[in-house]
Design a protein around this motif. Structure first.
Motif, PDB file in Angstrom:
ATOM      1  N   SER A  39      31.575  54.007  54.603  1.00  0.00           N
ATOM      2  CA  SER A  39      30.065  54.622  54.974  1.00  0.00           C
ATOM      3  C   SER A  39      30.008  54.406  56.414  1.00  0.00           C
ATOM      4  O   SER A  39      28.782  55.092  57.086  1.00  0.00           O
ATOM      5  CB  SER A  39      29.029  53.505  54.464  1.00  0.00           C
ATOM      6  OG  SER A  39      29.080  52.413  54.858  1.00  0.00           O
ATOM      7  N   LEU A  87      21.578  48.322  38.693  1.00  0.00           N
ATOM      8  CA  LEU A  87      22.697  48.496  39.160  1.00  0.00           C
ATOM      9  C   LEU A  87      23.805  48.912  38.064  1.00  0.00           C
ATOM     10  O   LEU A  87      23.780  48.125  37.080  1.00  0.00           O
ATOM     11  CB  LEU A  87      23.477  47.302  39.884  1.00  0.00           C
ATOM     12  CG  LEU A  87      24.793  47.550  40.554  1.00  0.00           C
ATOM     13  CD1 LEU A  87      24.741  48.307  41.763  1.00  0.00           C
ATOM     14  CD2 LEU A  87      25.397  46.179  40.814  1.00  0.00           C
ATOM     15  N   MET A  99      26.120  55.234  38.948  1.00  0.00           N
ATOM     16  CA  MET A  99      25.366  55.362  40.274  1.00  0.00           C
ATOM     17  C   MET A  99      26.671  55.638  41.532  1.00  0.00           C
ATOM     18  O   MET A  99      27.613  55.340  41.600  1.00  0.00           O
ATOM     19  CB  MET A  99      24.812  54.070  40.713  1.00  0.00           C
ATOM     20  CG  MET A  99      23.592  53.622  39.609  1.00  0.00           C
ATOM     21  SD  MET A  99      23.018  51.858  40.127  1.00  0.00           S
ATOM     22  CE  MET A  99      22.295  52.342  41.776  1.00  0.00           C
ATOM     23  N   SER A 121      27.208  54.911  47.365  1.00  0.00           N
ATOM     24  CA  SER A 121      26.091  54.431  48.458  1.00  0.00           C
ATOM     25  C   SER A 121      24.749  54.031  47.797  1.00  0.00           C
ATOM     26  O   SER A 121      24.254  52.647  48.344  1.00  0.00           O
ATOM     27  CB  SER A 121      25.887  55.732  49.289  1.00  0.00           C
ATOM     28  OG  SER A 121      25.493  56.688  48.394  1.00  0.00           O
ATOM     29  N   ASP A 122      24.633  54.259  46.695  1.00  0.00           N
ATOM     30  CA  ASP A 122      23.511  53.797  46.144  1.00  0.00           C
ATOM     31  C   ASP A 122      23.595  52.371  45.364  1.00  0.00           C
ATOM     32  O   ASP A 122      22.949  51.502  45.633  1.00  0.00           O
ATOM     33  CB  ASP A 122      22.938  54.820  44.788  1.00  0.00           C
ATOM     34  CG  ASP A 122      22.330  55.994  45.159  1.00  0.00           C
ATOM     35  OD1 ASP A 122      22.118  56.042  46.397  1.00  0.00           O
ATOM     36  OD2 ASP A 122      22.095  56.800  44.167  1.00  0.00           O
ATOM     37  N   LYS A 123      24.678  51.918  45.100  1.00  0.00           N
ATOM     38  CA  LYS A 123      25.434  50.731  44.553  1.00  0.00           C
ATOM     39  C   LYS A 123      25.215  49.918  45.835  1.00  0.00           C
ATOM     40  O   LYS A 123      24.757  48.730  45.758  1.00  0.00           O
ATOM     41  CB  LYS A 123      26.686  50.756  43.705  1.00  0.00           C
ATOM     42  CG  LYS A 123      26.660  51.460  42.405  1.00  0.00           C
ATOM     43  CD  LYS A 123      28.137  50.986  41.588  1.00  0.00           C
ATOM     44  CE  LYS A 123      29.082  52.042  42.277  1.00  0.00           C
ATOM     45  NZ  LYS A 123      30.252  51.907  41.393  1.00  0.00           N
ATOM     46  N   ASP A 165      23.625  49.977  48.508  1.00  0.00           N
ATOM     47  CA  ASP A 165      22.064  49.920  49.066  1.00  0.00           C
ATOM     48  C   ASP A 165      21.358  49.016  48.262  1.00  0.00           C
ATOM     49  O   ASP A 165      20.521  47.889  48.672  1.00  0.00           O
ATOM     50  CB  ASP A 165      21.614  51.081  48.835  1.00  0.00           C
ATOM     51  CG  ASP A 165      20.152  51.020  49.498  1.00  0.00           C
ATOM     52  OD1 ASP A 165      19.817  50.630  50.563  1.00  0.00           O
ATOM     53  OD2 ASP A 165      19.083  51.502  48.651  1.00  0.00           O
ATOM     54  N   VAL A 166      21.737  48.994  46.819  1.00  0.00           N
ATOM     55  CA  VAL A 166      21.044  48.192  45.819  1.00  0.00           C
ATOM     56  C   VAL A 166      21.425  46.600  46.246  1.00  0.00           C
ATOM     57  O   VAL A 166      20.621  45.549  46.302  1.00  0.00           O
ATOM     58  CB  VAL A 166      21.035  48.374  44.365  1.00  0.00           C
ATOM     59  CG1 VAL A 166      20.828  47.559  43.646  1.00  0.00           C
ATOM     60  CG2 VAL A 166      20.409  49.658  44.118  1.00  0.00           C
TER      61      VAL A 166
END
Length: 833
Positions: free
Chosen positions: A495, A660, A664, A667-669, A671-672
């Motif tokens: 990231s 989760l 997904m 990046s979304d994983k 973030d969660v």
């Protein structure tokens, strides 16, 4: 003796591997030097012999040539092979060669001479359409079909008179057909036959198969095998197997009948027919690669006999004997490959002997707020002994969550840095990489002084700030006063912005970073090390063999330490990680709490929700685990997305929930998980992707819905997510479909808190095919071997060790076939180094 086809296969494999000298164990030079003399002896044509001598196979120096030289030389060999094949068999050419350089006899009467590599369509009845169906089962050639084994047998060997038949049992009769006709059975046509022997008569029916009636002429002798049932008080066979008695051997009845794994469009009787023709026609061609000394020592069947008996055993004893031989073959070839790879890793180039400075190690240990357990001390000494040798360490470190693996890894990383080498630690997710990075930095801050990275080591790092990073924040941190020079540790994850990655890449390349912690970003192209001495890989089963090799190739034969919190039974460890030495931290630190586990019936779900709410009201956090993502009537498991909506609206509308799952974006994983870790979420609804991951100190309860869908080891991993702080942890297991079997399994999780003991139970209950890690890339398929068979696995491993000690490259004449088999098996699965 070498096969010309084998020689060509090896060279073609080398071309496919990009001329990288990885087609055979030990390199192409060693292989060709061994075979050149044998090939020369059988070439009588002076012209071909002169051309062959000009190739100079016996003195090749392939390993030192560049790609263009290798391509040119191999092209010349292929040209010579083509000429050899073209002249083979022509009168007057003086060529005394066949496809096999040993004497090849004509096939015995009734046997087939087509090679094992022939497509299955050469068998009568296998059309291109049928071949397509077999291809779905990974069966394309005659050889594939020979190794397409039955998954079980029907015992139709128990022949009885009609008068002695018992209801519900699998039995066989031999009888005379008195009458056979087409009848209506239910609403559809079928076949009915009346058969009899000297003890009585009975009725046999076949539903929906009226065409069978024409097969049964009056007074024909027939064998009938199947389960006997009662209809209106009379014994009857319903849709049994049948065969007319004649000169042919029975294959559907009156014996142990093989049951094959099939796909749509393939039928048991036709497949058994093809397999019988296959065994009779081609099994004789199988060359037994197992050394005769090994066969004799354990009284194994010869390979052709073992294959034949595995498909059509004479009795249960022969079935077991045949499968034992074939299972040993698989495990033996597997261990030979793993041990050869380990040897090549350690001996193909010298390793880096590191000086384990006890002063540095003691200084680090004295600053820790806890003492190492005896298990940690033992494992630490094993690792230090390994890295002090001029041979690359290849070690697997197993330990429960919270057993202290990271501390041990940190010491190894520090020893590497103290010796002037770089070290890398790779984790499967960014969250886990950040966790390792922060933990290691936490340890280092206890025994040294954080400082700004010096001008010499860091002159232009911005990474989102207007000046060089401070000692305590960001992706690069420096610590002084512990080693002879400041220690620099960096975090490299996907990231990061491109300019941040490029900067870190240059720092690694120039040797200005001592320890790098990261994800798979570490093994990507463009990442180069100045002097990599140690690579630590966390949660190995998430990477697979090939990624491990990529990391190793970043350095000059670095030491490799693989860590996992997944409990793996010893037999699985010897198989999945047979190329690694094994260390186990089998002891938790004093005071480490074990999550209390409770099995609940589905009707007690309200009670489970109330418990979760109580824990959250006390400022704690919770996990709710669901087994799959999408709705599925087949699995009847709640989807995480559906459960998230339900819990958010109906059960916990006043709480903060997160979702989760594996589909997904990464990046979304991430973030969660960050929001959950930072306390911005009360409950995380997740699939099994949370099984290995983040440390959430405030998480005290994990509710596993559909607990019957998971293996015991997975459930143990789940409960390792909670109770990681001073507060006790709780694991609630709620099955989807309770049953006595499910109750027994989940009670094991309640009662057994030793992950390794649970893993052994898991292996017994579910078998190796379902166990975590067996499908990792680069691993040969096991068709027969049962990984819970400790005796056979350890026998195969010891035989492999002994053989490689006496003939490391399998060069002796009696081992040539075995060497070819090992190379073929592993070249289809992975690379050697």
């Amino acid at each position: 003796m070498i096969s010309i086809n084998s020689l060509r296969d090896v060279l073609e494999l080398e071309c496919r591997k990009g001329y990288a000298d990885k087609a055979v164990i030990g390199g192409l030079d060693r292989y060709l030097h061994k075979q050149a003399g044998q090939i020369r002896q059988i070439i009588a044509n002076p012209k071909l012999l002169a051309t062959f001598d000009g190739l100079d196979l016996s003195n090749s120096n392939y390993s030192s040539w560049d790609i263009d030289e290798r391509k040119k030389w191999l092209a010349n060999i292929f040209d010579w092979l083509d000429k050899l094949e073209n002249t083979k068999g022509k009168k007057g050419t003086g060529v005394e060669v066949s496809n096999s350089l040993s004497t090849t006899a004509k096939p015995p009467s009734g046997k087939r001479s087509e090679p094992m590599s022939s497509p299955v369509v050469i068998i009568k009845g296998i059309t291109p359409g049928v071949a397509g169906k077999l291809s779905k089962l990974n069966v394309k050639t005659i050889h594939d079909l020979l190794y397409f084994f039955p998954r079980r047998y029907l015992d139709y060997s128990q022949r009885k008179p009609i008068a002695e038949l018992e209801e519900g049992e699998e039995q066989t009769i031999v009888a005379i057909v008195w009458e056979a006709r087409v009848v209506t059975l239910g609403n559809r046509q079928g076949t009915e036959a009346i058969v009899g022997d000297e003890t009585g008569n009975m009725r046999v029916v076949w539903f929906n198969q009226p065409y069978l009636a024409r097969n049964f002429s009056t007074n024909a002798r027939v064998a009938i095998s199947g389960r006997v049932s009662l209809f209106k008080g009379q014994k009857v066979f319903e849709s049994p197997e049948w065969e007319l008695l004649g000169s042919k051997e029975l294959i559907h009845t009156a014996r142990l009948v093989p049951v094959y794994p099939l796909t749509q469009g393939l039928y048991p009787r036709q497949v058994r027919r093809w397999m019988k023709e296959l065994i009779s026609g081609w099994a004789w061609q199988l060359r037994d690669f197992l050394p005769s000394e090994t066969r004799n020592r354990y009284q194994f069947l010869d390979l052709p006999q073992a294959i034949a008996q595995a498909h059509y055993p004479d009795n249960w004893s022969m079935a077991e004997t045949a499968r034992e031989r074939l299972a040993f073959d698989e495990l033996f070839l597997l261990q030979l490959g793993l041990l050869a790879r380990k040897r090549d890793w350690q001996e193909s180039q010298p390793g880096n002997a590191l000086d384990a400075d006890q002063g540095i190690i003691n200084g680090f240990l004295n600053c820790l707020p806890f003492a190492l357990t005896q298990a940690q001390e033992r494992v630490l000494q094993e690792i230090l002994a390994d890295i002090s040798r001029p041979k690359a360490m290849c070690r697997l470190l197993q330990g429960e969550v919270g057993s202290g693996k990271t501390v041990i890894a940190t010491i190894a990383l520090l020893v590497s840095a103290a010796n002037g080498y770089q070290a890398a630690l790779m984790a499967p997710t960014e969250i886990l990489a950040e966790q390792h990075f922060n933990n290691i930095c936490g340890y280092l801050s206890e025994l040294s002084t954080p400082e700004r990275c010096s001008e010499e080591r860091d002159s232009s790092l911005t990474l989102g700030t207007s000046s060089a990073m401070s000692a305590k924040s960001g992706n690069i941190r420096c610590y002084a006063g512990f080693l002879s020079q400041p220690l620099t540790i960096a975090l490299l994850v996907g990231s990061l912005k491109d300019n941040e990655k490029e900067y870190l890449h240059s720092q690694l390349r120039e040797g200005k970073v001592d320890i790098v912690v990261g994800t798979h970003a570490i093994i990507q192209e463009g990442v180069e090390f100045h002097k990599l001495g140690l690579a630590v890989i966390d949660e190995q089963h998430r990477f697979g063999v090939l990624q491990r090799q990529k990391l190793r190739q970043k350095g000059f034969n670095p030491h490799i330490l693989v860590m996992t919190a997944t409990p793996i039974p010893r037999t699985m460890a010897l198989t999945l990680y047979g190329d690694l030495d094994l260390s186990v931290i089998d002891q938790l630190p004093p005071g480490r709490q074990v999550a209390k586990t409770k099995y609940l019936d589905p009707q007690q779900m309200g009670k489970a929700y109330a418990f979760v709410r109580r824990e959250v009201s006390r400022g704690r956090q919770a996990f709710v685990i669901c087994p799959i993502i999408d709705e599925s009537e087949v699995l009847e498991a709640k989807a995480a997305t559906t459960e998230y909506d339900f819990l958010s609206r109906e059960v916990f509308p006043d709480l903060r929930l997160g979702l989760l799952h594996g589909r997904m974006p990464a990046s979304d994983k991430e973030d969660v998980m960050r929001r959950f870790r930072n306390g911005l979420l009360d409950i995380l609804v997740s699939t099994s992707v949370v099984e290995v991951g983040i440390d959430i100190p405030k998480a005290t309860v994990i509710l596993v819905e559909g607990a019957d869908r998971f293996g015991l080891s997975q459930l143990h991993q789940f409960r390792g997510r909670v109770g990681r702080n001073s507060e006790p942890g709780y694991c609630l297991l709620v099955p989807e479909k309770p049953s006595p079997e499910v109750s027994k399994r989940l009670q094991l999780v309640e009662e057994i808190h030793d992950g390794f003991a649970l893993a052994e139970e898991d292996l017994k209950l579910r078998g190796p095919g379902e166990f975590s890690g067996t499908q990792q890339s680069g691993f040969p398929e096991l068709r027969v071997a049962d990984l819970s068979n400790v005796r056979l696995l350890e026998l195969a491993r010891q035989e492999a060790i002994t053989l490689l000690q006496s003939d490391p490259n399998l060069e002796r004449d009696e081992h040539i076939l075995l060497g070819e088999k090992v190379t073929q098996l592993w070249s289809e699965s992975t690379e050697w180094s």
